[in-house]
Motif scaffolding. Structure first.
Motif, PDB file in Angstrom:
ATOM      1  N   ASP A 163      40.717  42.433  37.653  1.00  0.00           N
ATOM      2  CA  ASP A 163      40.797  41.417  36.608  1.00  0.00           C
ATOM      3  C   ASP A 163      40.617  40.031  37.215  1.00  0.00           C
ATOM      4  OD1 ASP A 163      43.302  41.500  37.953  1.00  0.00           O
ATOM      5  OD2 ASP A 163      44.179  40.356  36.308  1.00  0.00           O
ATOM      6  N   PRO A 164      40.165  39.047  36.431  1.00  0.00           N
ATOM      7  CA  PRO A 164      39.939  37.699  36.964  1.00  0.00           C
ATOM      8  C   PRO A 164      41.202  36.998  37.414  1.00  0.00           C
ATOM      9  CG  PRO A 164      38.766  38.012  34.886  1.00  0.00           C
ATOM     10  CD  PRO A 164      39.688  39.173  35.044  1.00  0.00           C
ATOM     11  N   ALA A 165      42.377  37.408  36.908  1.00  0.00           N
ATOM     12  CA  ALA A 165      43.630  36.754  37.276  1.00  0.00           C
ATOM     13  C   ALA A 165      44.175  37.240  38.612  1.00  0.00           C
ATOM     14  CB  ALA A 165      44.675  36.973  36.180  1.00  0.00           C
ATOM     15  N   GLY A 166      43.665  38.353  39.121  1.00  0.00           N
ATOM     16  CA  GLY A 166      44.172  38.877  40.387  1.00  0.00           C
ATOM     17  C   GLY A 166      45.546  39.505  40.259  1.00  0.00           C
ATOM     18  N   GLN A 167      45.804  40.190  39.141  1.00  0.00           N
ATOM     19  CA  GLN A 167      47.077  40.889  38.956  1.00  0.00           C
ATOM     20  C   GLN A 167      46.932  42.402  39.031  1.00  0.00           C
ATOM     21  OE1 GLN A 167      48.889  39.568  35.277  1.00  0.00           O
ATOM     22  NE2 GLN A 167      49.680  37.703  36.234  1.00  0.00           N
ATOM     23  N   LEU A 168      45.758  42.922  38.658  1.00  0.00           N
ATOM     24  CA  LEU A 168      45.541  44.363  38.661  1.00  0.00           C
ATOM     25  C   LEU A 168      44.777  44.749  39.927  1.00  0.00           C
ATOM     26  CD1 LEU A 168      44.521  44.905  34.931  1.00  0.00           C
ATOM     27  CD2 LEU A 168      46.791  45.150  35.971  1.00  0.00           C
ATOM     28  N   LEU A 169      45.454  45.447  40.818  1.00  0.00           N
ATOM     29  CA  LEU A 169      44.901  45.829  42.113  1.00  0.00           C
ATOM     30  C   LEU A 169      44.744  47.341  42.175  1.00  0.00           C
ATOM     31  CD1 LEU A 169      44.185  45.177  45.140  1.00  0.00           C
ATOM     32  CD2 LEU A 169      46.623  45.508  45.620  1.00  0.00           C
ATOM     33  N   ALA A 170      43.537  47.811  42.429  1.00  0.00           N
ATOM     34  CA  ALA A 170      43.295  49.243  42.632  1.00  0.00           C
ATOM     35  C   ALA A 170      43.331  49.554  44.111  1.00  0.00           C
ATOM     36  CB  ALA A 170      41.951  49.651  42.046  1.00  0.00           C
ATOM     37  N   ASP A 185      50.039  47.034  39.183  1.00  0.00           N
ATOM     38  CA  ASP A 185      50.107  45.842  38.337  1.00  0.00           C
ATOM     39  C   ASP A 185      51.078  44.855  38.974  1.00  0.00           C
ATOM     40  OD1 ASP A 185      50.355  43.914  36.375  1.00  0.00           O
ATOM     41  OD2 ASP A 185      50.275  45.351  34.723  1.00  0.00           O
ATOM     42  N   LEU A 186      50.541  43.858  39.668  1.00  0.00           N
ATOM     43  CA  LEU A 186      51.372  42.889  40.367  1.00  0.00           C
ATOM     44  C   LEU A 186      52.039  41.917  39.398  1.00  0.00           C
ATOM     45  CD1 LEU A 186      49.053  42.101  43.412  1.00  0.00           C
ATOM     46  CD2 LEU A 186      50.893  43.791  43.230  1.00  0.00           C
ATOM     47  N   GLY A 187      51.603  41.897  38.160  1.00  0.00           N
ATOM     48  CA  GLY A 187      52.230  41.044  37.152  1.00  0.00           C
ATOM     49  C   GLY A 187      53.351  41.732  36.408  1.00  0.00           C
ATOM     50  N   ARG A 188      53.570  43.025  36.678  1.00  0.00           N
ATOM     51  CA  ARG A 188      54.620  43.802  35.996  1.00  0.00           C
ATOM     52  C   ARG A 188      55.437  44.578  37.018  1.00  0.00           C
ATOM     53  NH1 ARG A 188      51.786  47.296  31.450  1.00  0.00           N
ATOM     54  NH2 ARG A 188      53.955  47.866  31.080  1.00  0.00           N
TER      55      ARG A 188
END
Length: 361
Positions: A163-170, A185-188
């Motif tokens: 994602d463009p925000a850099g929160q979802l890392l595979a 999910d680094l945002g959750r």
């Protein structure tokens, strides 16, 4: 722009002058560890203007060959040094004739590797793999030095931003004897969800992704051998393994995807590093064409490094004795339509499908 880097294999011609170049997602800056005789030192490449130029960033003493560097969007360069099991992080920047350095702190662990540049260009992340779990660290861009963000069960490697925000890392997680790509999910609070589940007994790795179009580049042994394939983020359609991505006797690895092709994954150009008995060269491919175009790499190519513009121009950085900082540009296709809106589909696991439908031309 979307960019990635693959370190050169032993024996690559460019290995005589330095390591591969890590490039920011917007294509503005690059950084690499260059070699001067037997000594290694970091350098920053400025790529956003009409002509590329290099800024050496030597410290008080030469660096170790395994030192990692990564550029930030503001032109500073993060450097990751290792002293036994202490991983030290600093930001380097030019100060007239010298190099300024801001120390960020350290992480103590046996193994730690930087993740690819984040989409925002302001933060740097790393994976620290242990025996039973893997930690995700933010090592630059925070308020208080390195910070552990998530703990993922299993041993993880790779790393692709979704994602463009850099929160979802595979990441590619090895658990129970199999490798499957999962999303952190680094945002959750670091929640982990499946991404690739092509077959129960297959190893499924994510190599590259483009958040604009949702295009995913995947390597899996689900077809009976390791094959390069593609899928779409958020889609329940099966992964395709086209014959056009298969070159007998060669290894093929994607390193950059064209951005800006919103919801048009089949129109996205992909740059590939091709390695064969006679060295390395460049392939360009998109699903809509069903064939790979092969391009001679420039002399001194920083092998596996490059980035696409939204207009479909591939930049390939190179370094030779006569030209220490250069960029060769390849236009793969003319008249590419470039939508400007950006959407962020939520990852949905790519489901299992009969293998006779997975292999396509």
């Amino acid at each position: 722009m979307t960019a990635c880097v693959i370190e050169p294999a032993a024996g690559d011609a460019e290995g005589a002058t330095g390591a591969g170049c890590v490039i920011t997602v917007d294509g503005g800056y690059g950084a690499r560890l260059a070699r001067n005789g037997d000594a290694w030192f970091p350098e920053r490449w400025s790529l956003g203007g009409p002509e590329a130029y290099v800024v050496p960033l030597p410290g008080g003493q030469p660096e170790e060959a395994g030192t990692e560097v990564q550029p930030l969007a503001d032109g500073r360069v993060l450097i990751h040094r290792r002293v036994e099991e202490r991983h030290l992080f600093s930001l380097l920047y030019p100060t007239g004739p010298g190099t300024g350095e801001v120390q960020l702190g350290a992480v103590e662990c046996p193994e730690l590797t930087l993740l690819p540049p984040s989409p925002c260009g302001k933060r740097v992340f790393a994976l620290a793999a242990g025996a039973g779990s893997t930690s995700v660290w933010q090592v630059a861009g925070g308020s208080f030095g390195p910070e552990r963000l998530a703990e993922v069960p299993g041993r993880c490697a790779g790393g692709v931003w979704l994602d463009p925000a850099g929160q979802l890392l595979a990441v590619d997680r090895e658990l129970g004897g199999r490798v499957k790509a999962v999303v952190v999910d680094l945002g959750r609070d670091g929640s982990v969800t499946p991404l690739l589940q092509i077959a129960e007994d297959s190893d499924d790795r994510l190599l590259l992704a483009d958040p604009d179009s949702g295009l995913l580049l995947i390597r899996s042994d689900a077809p009976g051998e390791l094959r390069l394939g593609w899928g779409v983020l958020g889609s329940t359609l099966p992964v395709r393994f086209p014959e056009s991505l298969r070159l007998p006797g060669c290894s093929v690895t994607p390193f950059a995807v064209q951005p800006g092709q919103v919801l048009l994954p089949e129109s996205c150009a992909v740059a590939l590093r091709v390695e064969g008995a006679f060295g390395s060269w460049v392939g360009t491919w998109r699903a809509a064409d069903r064939r790979m175009r092969q391009v001679v790499a420039p002399e001194g190519w920083l092998t596996g490094s490059g980035w696409w513009s939204a207009e479909g121009v591939l930049g390939l950085p190179y370094s030779t004795e006569g030209e220490p900082c250069g960029v060769a540009r390849v236009r793969a296709w003319e008249g590419t339509e470039v939508p400007r809106a950006v959407t962020t589909p939520r990852p949905v696991p790519l489901q299992q499908a009969p293998l006779d439908k997975l292999v396509t031309k």
